[in-house]
Enzyme design. Sequence first.
Site, PDB file in Angstrom:
ATOM      1  N   TYR A   1       0.692  -1.066   0.003  1.00 42.68           N
ATOM      2  CA  TYR A   1      -0.425  -0.028   0.185  1.00 42.68           C
ATOM      3  C   TYR A   1       0.740   0.755   0.176  1.00 42.68           C
ATOM      4  O   TYR A   1       2.027   1.397   0.708  1.00 42.68           O
ATOM      5  CB  TYR A   1      -0.957  -0.256   1.379  1.00 42.68           C
ATOM      6  CG  TYR A   1      -2.101   1.233   0.695  1.00 42.68           C
ATOM      7  CD1 TYR A   1      -2.852   1.654   0.532  1.00 42.68           C
ATOM      8  CD2 TYR A   1      -1.246   1.864   2.037  1.00 42.68           C
ATOM      9  CE1 TYR A   1      -3.326   2.839   0.252  1.00 42.68           C
ATOM     10  CE2 TYR A   1      -2.276   3.603   2.129  1.00 42.68           C
ATOM     11  CZ  TYR A   1      -3.731   3.476   1.425  1.00 42.68           C
ATOM     12  OH  TYR A   1      -4.407   4.920   0.762  1.00 42.68           O
TER      13      TYR A   1
ATOM     14  N   ASP B   1       9.446   2.588   1.416  1.00 40.39           N
ATOM     15  CA  ASP B   1       8.235   3.405   2.132  1.00 40.39           C
ATOM     16  C   ASP B   1       8.238   3.134   3.249  1.00 40.39           C
ATOM     17  O   ASP B   1       7.841   2.302   3.634  1.00 40.39           O
ATOM     18  CB  ASP B   1       6.972   3.152   1.105  1.00 40.39           C
ATOM     19  CG  ASP B   1       6.080   3.671   1.312  1.00 40.39           C
ATOM     20  OD1 ASP B   1       5.603   4.564   2.487  1.00 40.39           O
ATOM     21  OD2 ASP B   1       4.567   3.931   0.838  1.00 40.39           O
TER      22      ASP B   1
HETATM   23  C1  LIG Z   1      -0.429   5.945   4.843  1.00 40.22           C
HETATM   24  C2  LIG Z   1       0.249   5.385   3.944  1.00 40.22           C
HETATM   25  C3  LIG Z   1       0.902   5.788   2.631  1.00 40.22           C
HETATM   26  C4  LIG Z   1      -0.050   7.321   2.212  1.00 40.22           C
HETATM   27  O1  LIG Z   1      -0.381   8.052   3.332  1.00 40.22           O
HETATM   28  P1  LIG Z   1      -1.261   9.072   3.593  1.00 40.22           P
HETATM   29  O2  LIG Z   1      -0.617  10.293   4.124  1.00 40.22           O
HETATM   30  O3  LIG Z   1      -2.193   8.740   3.413  1.00 40.22           O
HETATM   31  O4  LIG Z   1      -1.383   9.908   1.917  1.00 40.22           O
HETATM   32  C5  LIG Z   1       1.665   5.431   2.041  1.00 40.22           C
HETATM   33  N1  LIG Z   1       2.415   4.928   2.160  1.00 40.22           N
HETATM   34  C6  LIG Z   1       2.051   3.662   3.325  1.00 40.22           C
HETATM   35  C7  LIG Z   1       3.035   2.364   3.558  1.00 40.22           C
HETATM   36  C8  LIG Z   1       1.499   4.497   4.489  1.00 40.22           C
HETATM   37  O5  LIG Z   1       1.439   3.621   5.247  1.00 40.22           O
END
Ligand SMILES: *Cc1c(COP(=O)(O)O)cnc(C)c1O
Length: 416
Positions: A141, A235
């Site tokens: 995600y 990420d």
């Molecule tokens: C929450 C999340 C996002 C997105 O962040 P937002 O602030 O909701 O746009 C992206 N990558 C990971 C791993 C996340 O947990």
Amino acid sequence: MNEIDYNSLWLPYTQMQTANKPLKAAKTLGSRIILEDGKELVDGIASWWTACHGYNHPYIIQKAQKQLEIMPHIMFGGIVHQPALELSKRLCNILPGDLNKVFFSDSGSVSVEVALKIAVQFWINHNKKQKNKILSFFGGYHGDTFATMAICDPIEGMHSLFKNVITKQPVLPLPVPAHSKADFEKFLEKNHNNLAAIIIEPLVQGAGGMIFHTPETLQYLNKQCKRYDLLFILDEIFTGFGRTGSFFACDQADIIPDIITLSKALTGGTMALAATVTNDLIYNAFLSTQYEMALMHGPTFMGNPLGCACANASLDVFEQYSWRSNVEQIQFQLEKELAPCRNLPLVKNVRVLGAIGVVELYKLNDLEQLKQEFIKANVWIRPFRTIIYLTPAFTISPKDLSLLTHTIYNVLKHWQ
Ligand SMILES: *Cc1c(COP(=O)(O)O)cnc(C)c1O
């Protein structure tokens, strides 16, 4: 209780026709959410993993108030300020290796968008325009915007619903166990000339299913990136800032990504802020006398001084208590108290890493009912699909944590 009129609101990830009514929060404190009717809930998920030190941390509030009076916001184009200067230096100091250039933004999705844009333009600037695809993994995600949807798990990211709109990207199974590595390498062998980067959430794929993998898997992917000339993007929006037991998840694999994204716990759960951090090698590819070589990106609220001040305060707070031993204690307690769930017939798997506890079910017929049961028991837990998880604040008391784990066990035990 008074009826809440929320007719003017459209809530996130919600089928507005069938979902439970939302709760109305009046205030927060520590690990508690206090509702308008006085009911207190123990927060098991720290507001989507943001409030790592608990809510309303007095030190962060004090620093925020001070910044609010001086300069809540100013544009970042052509202007810098002390909170952003300080935060960029501090992030580079705590991040591993040569990560030393910080690009701020206002949300996680945007920080990933920036990472993707940097990766693709890096190759454009190197005259390798065909290296423009981003490889990601099932269960991942990375956000809800159009570019990030395309690199999420195909089902979770709703690829089929938007298949004519999103740019198609290769999404593969994570090459675990070992025998799937051959297929993975075959794919890279064939496609690496069209790939800009590989992106993954290190150690824990969060919102896609709370799926764990090993540091060895990350080391393997890192090696394949080097071998096939791909950038490695981590990420760490979910895993960053202590959640997995180390400050960053990549620390446990002893690897240094080319680009890293941070948000969620960056400000200790107080302000919306995100960062994309990279190294000199990548940054230098954007240096030129030509304007077109520059990174053409600039969110209006990027580097927001109030957000940066809160992030600096949150980093101070990390130095003020032994968060590592807190996370160890939480891990120990989660392991011990969630273990009995393994004996329940509807439980498929129980897993714990750092301050993340997961109870995965075989199937769940009524998610909304389950959420109601948790609220009835005075806890705030947000299961999704077949996943019930706890990601509490690192400052949660053992007693409150026990209420969370025991409630999960008791609700599942009596679940029809
Ligand atoms: C929450 C999340 C996002 C997105 O962040 P937002 O602030 O909701 O746009 C992206 N990558 C990971 C791993 C996340 O947990």
